[in-house]
Design a protein around this motif. Structure first.
Motif, PDB file in Angstrom:
ATOM      1  N   ASN A  41      18.757  27.021 -70.035  1.00 24.18           N
ATOM      2  CA  ASN A  41      19.179  26.481 -68.785  1.00 24.18           C
ATOM      3  C   ASN A  41      19.698  24.931 -68.756  1.00 24.18           C
ATOM      4  O   ASN A  41      19.488  24.483 -69.756  1.00 24.18           O
ATOM      5  CB  ASN A  41      17.993  26.647 -67.666  1.00 24.18           C
ATOM      6  CG  ASN A  41      17.542  27.786 -67.353  1.00 24.18           C
ATOM      7  OD1 ASN A  41      18.277  28.708 -66.924  1.00 24.18           O
ATOM      8  ND2 ASN A  41      16.157  28.112 -67.713  1.00 24.18           N
ATOM      9  N   GLY A  42      20.688  24.737 -67.911  1.00 24.63           N
ATOM     10  CA  GLY A  42      21.031  23.310 -67.773  1.00 24.63           C
ATOM     11  C   GLY A  42      22.045  22.995 -68.722  1.00 24.63           C
ATOM     12  O   GLY A  42      22.153  21.600 -68.940  1.00 24.63           O
ATOM     13  N   VAL A  93      23.568  25.716 -65.223  1.00 19.42           N
ATOM     14  CA  VAL A  93      22.613  24.922 -64.402  1.00 19.42           C
ATOM     15  C   VAL A  93      21.187  25.378 -64.366  1.00 19.42           C
ATOM     16  O   VAL A  93      20.733  26.321 -65.320  1.00 19.42           O
ATOM     17  CB  VAL A  93      23.339  24.956 -62.748  1.00 19.42           C
ATOM     18  CG1 VAL A  93      24.663  24.485 -62.723  1.00 19.42           C
ATOM     19  CG2 VAL A  93      23.207  26.426 -62.376  1.00 19.42           C
ATOM     20  N   GLU A  94      20.453  24.833 -63.516  1.00 20.43           N
ATOM     21  CA  GLU A  94      19.096  25.153 -63.641  1.00 20.43           C
ATOM     22  C   GLU A  94      18.866  26.000 -62.184  1.00 20.43           C
ATOM     23  O   GLU A  94      19.453  25.665 -61.325  1.00 20.43           O
ATOM     24  CB  GLU A  94      17.963  24.050 -63.717  1.00 20.43           C
ATOM     25  CG  GLU A  94      18.387  23.538 -65.058  1.00 20.43           C
ATOM     26  CD  GLU A  94      17.543  22.245 -65.424  1.00 20.43           C
ATOM     27  OE1 GLU A  94      16.913  21.589 -64.238  1.00 20.43           O
ATOM     28  OE2 GLU A  94      17.234  21.818 -66.321  1.00 20.43           O
ATOM     29  N   SER A 153      15.818  23.122 -57.190  1.00 20.71           N
ATOM     30  CA  SER A 153      17.075  23.104 -57.708  1.00 20.71           C
ATOM     31  C   SER A 153      18.132  23.324 -56.617  1.00 20.71           C
ATOM     32  O   SER A 153      17.843  24.291 -55.761  1.00 20.71           O
ATOM     33  CB  SER A 153      17.489  23.964 -58.977  1.00 20.71           C
ATOM     34  OG  SER A 153      18.817  24.393 -59.009  1.00 20.71           O
ATOM     35  N   GLU A 189      18.623  27.084 -56.415  1.00 20.18           N
ATOM     36  CA  GLU A 189      17.359  27.819 -56.345  1.00 20.18           C
ATOM     37  C   GLU A 189      17.812  29.304 -55.619  1.00 20.18           C
ATOM     38  O   GLU A 189      18.431  29.104 -54.503  1.00 20.18           O
ATOM     39  CB  GLU A 189      16.286  27.119 -55.524  1.00 20.18           C
ATOM     40  CG  GLU A 189      15.013  27.874 -55.557  1.00 20.18           C
ATOM     41  CD  GLU A 189      13.916  27.171 -54.870  1.00 20.18           C
ATOM     42  OE1 GLU A 189      12.723  27.928 -54.845  1.00 20.18           O
ATOM     43  OE2 GLU A 189      14.098  26.133 -54.488  1.00 20.18           O
TER      44      GLU A 189
END
Length: 206
Positions: A179-180, A143-144, A149, A152
Motif C-alpha cells: 500500500n501507499g 494509496v492506503e 484514510s 477508506e
C-alpha cells in the motif's frame, strides 16, 4: 510435489512492484520447495483477448454442437482453464488500476469462469470445481485504504479478485497488499517492507 501457477499482469515490466514482489515470493518458495513445478504466464507478453459476441455464442453452445470455428474461439480459454485447474496453488500479481484491476486480468477471469469447466449451474444452484486450491494475490497500490484514510471504502480491487475465485470454489484466498506506493518515499518504503514481511511469513506457512 505441488504445482504452482504464477501469473503476472502488470504492463510495466521490470519496473512493476507487484511483479517484483511476486518474484520474491516464488524465489523464496522454490528455495524451500525445489521439487515443485512452476508454470508461468505473463499477460504483458501473451495478452488475453477480451470476450466478443462470437466468443459468447460459442461459450453458450453445448460442446457437441460446437462448430470448428466456435471450438477455435474457445481454444485459448480452454488452455487457460486447464492450466488453472491443474495447479495446486496460484500466485497472481495484480496492480491496482483506478481502484480496481487491470483489464487484462479481468479478461483472464472472464476466460476461466466457465460453466461446466470451473463451475456448474443446475437450476440456478451454482457449484465451483476449484475446491482445495490455494490462491494468493500480491498487489501494488498507490494509496492506503485503512481506517481514517481519505480512500477508506474505495477498494474495488480485492472484491473484484476474491469473488470470482470464490465462486469457482476456492476457499483459501489470501492477499498481500503493498500500500501507499505513490505517497512519497517513506510511505513507499513502509508499504514494500510490510509486504515483504508478509511474503516471508506466508512462504513458511502456506
Amino acid at each position: 510435489m505441488a504445482s504452482i501457477l504464477h501469473i503476472d499482469s502488470s504492463p510495466r515490466g521490470e519496473r512493476s512492484k507487484s511483479r517484483q514482489l511476486a518474484k520474491e515470493f516464488i524465489t523464496a518458495w522454490q528455495d524451500r520447495h525445489p521439487d515443485d513445478a512452476i508454470a508461468y504466464r505473463d499477460l504483458r507478453q501473451t495478452p488475453v483477448p477480451h470476450v466478443t459476441e462470437d466468443w459468447i455464442a460459442a461459450y453458450f453452445t453445448p460442446p457437441e454442437a460446437l462448430t470448428p470455428e466456435m471450438a477455435e474461439l474457445l481454444k485459448f480459454s480452454d488452455e487457460l482453464v486447464d492450466e488453472f485447474l491443474a495447479a495446486d496453488r496460484c500466485v497472481f500479481s495484480v496492480p491496482m488500476y483506478n481502484f480496481s484491476i487491470p483489464s487484462n486480468f479481468k479478461a483472464y477471469i472472464d476466460h476461466i469462469v466457465r460453466v461446466n469447466r470451473t463451475f456448474s449451474d443446475e437450476n440456478g444452484q451454482f457449484k465451483g470445481f476449484a475446491n482445495g486450491k490455494k490462491v494468493l494475490f500480491i498487489t501494488s497500490r498507490g494509496v492506503e485504504f485503512g481506517s481514517g484514510s481519505p480512500y477508506e471504502g474505495w477498494d474495488a480491487q480485492e472484491p473484484a479478485l476474491r469473488y470470482p475465485f470464490q465462486f469457482m470454489g476456492v476457499t483459501d484466498i489470501q492477499f498481500i497488499h503493498a500500500n501507499g506506493l505513490d505517497l512519497g518515499d517513506d510511505a513507499r518504503k513502509r508499504g514494500l517492507n510490510e509486504a515483504r514481511s508478509k511474503i516471508q511469513a506466508l512462504v513458511g506457512s502456506w
